[in-house]
Motif scaffolding. Structure first.
Motif, PDB file in Angstrom:
ATOM      1  N   THR A  99       0.844  -1.188   0.000  1.00  0.00           N
ATOM      2  CA  THR A  99       0.000   0.000   0.000  1.00  0.00           C
ATOM      3  C   THR A  99       0.883   1.242   0.000  1.00  0.00           C
ATOM      4  OG1 THR A  99      -0.141  -0.095   2.418  1.00  0.00           O
ATOM      5  CG2 THR A  99      -1.938  -1.091   1.170  1.00  0.00           C
ATOM      6  N   SER A 100       0.333   2.315  -0.543  1.00  0.00           N
ATOM      7  CA  SER A 100       1.069   3.573  -0.622  1.00  0.00           C
ATOM      8  C   SER A 100       1.040   4.286   0.727  1.00  0.00           C
ATOM      9  CB  SER A 100       0.440   4.468  -1.685  1.00  0.00           C
ATOM     10  OG  SER A 100      -0.832   4.946  -1.241  1.00  0.00           O
ATOM     11  N   ALA A 101       1.737   5.412   0.790  1.00  0.00           N
ATOM     12  CA  ALA A 101       1.752   6.205   2.016  1.00  0.00           C
ATOM     13  C   ALA A 101       0.359   6.682   2.400  1.00  0.00           C
ATOM     14  CB  ALA A 101       2.686   7.399   1.841  1.00  0.00           C
ATOM     15  N   ASP A 102      -0.532   6.754   1.416  1.00  0.00           N
ATOM     16  CA  ASP A 102      -1.894   7.230   1.647  1.00  0.00           C
ATOM     17  C   ASP A 102      -2.887   6.092   1.811  1.00  0.00           C
ATOM     18  OD1 ASP A 102      -1.353  10.217   1.043  1.00  0.00           O
ATOM     19  OD2 ASP A 102      -0.522   9.163  -0.680  1.00  0.00           O
ATOM     20  N   GLY A 103      -2.383   4.835   1.797  1.00  0.00           N
ATOM     21  CA  GLY A 103      -3.237   3.695   2.063  1.00  0.00           C
ATOM     22  C   GLY A 103      -3.889   3.056   0.855  1.00  0.00           C
ATOM     23  N   VAL A 153      -7.430  -1.297  -3.081  1.00  0.00           N
ATOM     24  CA  VAL A 153      -6.854  -2.130  -2.016  1.00  0.00           C
ATOM     25  C   VAL A 153      -6.242  -3.393  -2.632  1.00  0.00           C
ATOM     26  CG1 VAL A 153      -8.437  -1.299  -0.241  1.00  0.00           C
ATOM     27  CG2 VAL A 153      -9.076  -3.274  -1.616  1.00  0.00           C
ATOM     28  N   PRO A 154      -5.147  -3.909  -2.052  1.00  0.00           N
ATOM     29  CA  PRO A 154      -4.554  -5.139  -2.581  1.00  0.00           C
ATOM     30  C   PRO A 154      -5.539  -6.296  -2.486  1.00  0.00           C
ATOM     31  CG  PRO A 154      -3.039  -4.023  -1.081  1.00  0.00           C
ATOM     32  CD  PRO A 154      -4.372  -3.348  -0.933  1.00  0.00           C
ATOM     33  N   GLN A 155      -5.635  -7.039  -3.570  1.00  0.00           N
ATOM     34  CA  GLN A 155      -6.556  -8.171  -3.613  1.00  0.00           C
ATOM     35  C   GLN A 155      -5.812  -9.479  -3.320  1.00  0.00           C
ATOM     36  OE1 GLN A 155     -10.072  -7.659  -4.192  1.00  0.00           O
ATOM     37  NE2 GLN A 155      -9.184  -5.665  -3.668  1.00  0.00           N
ATOM     38  N   ALA A 156      -6.544 -10.419  -2.759  1.00  0.00           N
ATOM     39  CA  ALA A 156      -5.981 -11.737  -2.474  1.00  0.00           C
ATOM     40  C   ALA A 156      -6.734 -12.786  -3.294  1.00  0.00           C
ATOM     41  CB  ALA A 156      -6.088 -12.059  -0.983  1.00  0.00           C
TER      42      ALA A 156
END
Length: 284
Positions: A99-103, A153-156
């Motif tokens: 994730t980036s600094a901003d989430g 958001v990162p996906q799984a």
């Protein structure tokens, strides 16, 4: 181009370096945006040496941080009152979820949110040009659908290539939508696929022992920069907006990219994600 002011992100290597050099050869003042000061300065000096153009400047930015993008905009605005060409070239492909600094999911943040924010922060400088141009480096790799909630958001399970396709689809859709909003502004905004180019970024997923072989089947960065330079410098390209180019001509993108409702939703959500006002595109 000798009276033009151009900005190229990701300009210290690969396609960005080749594009910055090509603009410098044409006499433009070039603002190179790089993340690392040492590598950026080495690249800047090399372009000056090869082209003889001293009007090459370096600005630093970490595109994974929206604060850093805002700082970049302020640094540019303090120095220049006009921007003729903005080349949003920098990008990233990551092999693990981050994730980036901003989430935000990092691939989406770097490849899409950063250039989206930078472009809007510099719109007035682009309008000050007699024919401002926004050149967005996209890709032939495009997702077939766009889930806005999932994109950030990162996906799984995580797939770097899937995240990259989503981000590049967003770049193309935003290009189309902004072209409509900027129709009467004198600013042209287009996207492009530079080709299958050999760069450290493009070969991240290739095993080290195969990279020399990959180089034989991929084009050099200079070829990838040709289309960027065409859209940045040719008179014909200045009259064209809202198109996606590949192989020097306008071509179609995936069907979902033309969904006007989703384009608007993406745009409105992007304003929220980047902290821009709803009336971000308000030009005199």
């Amino acid at each position: 181009m000798k009276d033009k002011v151009c900005m190229v992100t990701g300009a210290n290597s690969g396609i960005g370096f080749a594009a910055a050099k090509g603009l410098a050869e044409r006499g433009a003042a070039v603002v190179m945006v790089c993340r690392n000061r040492e590598r950026g300065e080495e690249a800047r000096q090399e372009i000056v040496r090869q082209t003889g153009n001293e009007r090459i400047e370096l600005l630093l930015c970490d595109l994974s941080s929206l604060r850093s993008v805002r700082d970049l905009s302020e640094a540019f605005r303090a120095r220049w009152d006009r921007l003729d060409v903005l080349v949003n070239n920098a990008g990233g492909l990551f092999d693990r979820p981050q994730t980036s600094a901003d989430g935000f999911e990092l691939t989406f943040a770097v490849n899409y949110l950063a250039p989206f924010l930078l472009t809007h922060l510099l719109l007035d400088r682009l309008q000050a040009s007699d024919n401002g141009r926004i050149v967005n480096v996209a890709s032939v790799m495009q997702a077939k659908t766009l889930d806005l909630d999932a994109a950030i958001v990162p996906q799984a399970p995580y797939s770097g290539f899937s995240a990259y396709r989503t981000a590049k689809l967003a770049v193309i859709m935003a290009t189309y939508f902004m072209a409509g909003r900027l129709a009467d502004s004198g600013i042209a905004v287009n996207a492009l696929h530079p080709g299958v180019i050999y760069t450290p970024q493009s070969t991240r997923g290739v095993p080290g022992f195969l990279r020399p072989l990959a180089k034989l089947f991929m084009s050099p960065p200079e070829r990838g920069a040709r289309l960027i330079l065409q859209l940045a410098a040719s008179p014909e390209a200045g009259a064209s907006s809202g198109k996606y180019y590949a192989g020097s001509r306008a071509v179609s993108t995936v069907p979902v990219s033309y969904d006007s409702r989703l384009q608007r939703e993406l745009y409105e959500r992007s304003l929220q994600w980047t902290g821009l006002p709803e009336d971000a595109i308000v030009l005199d």
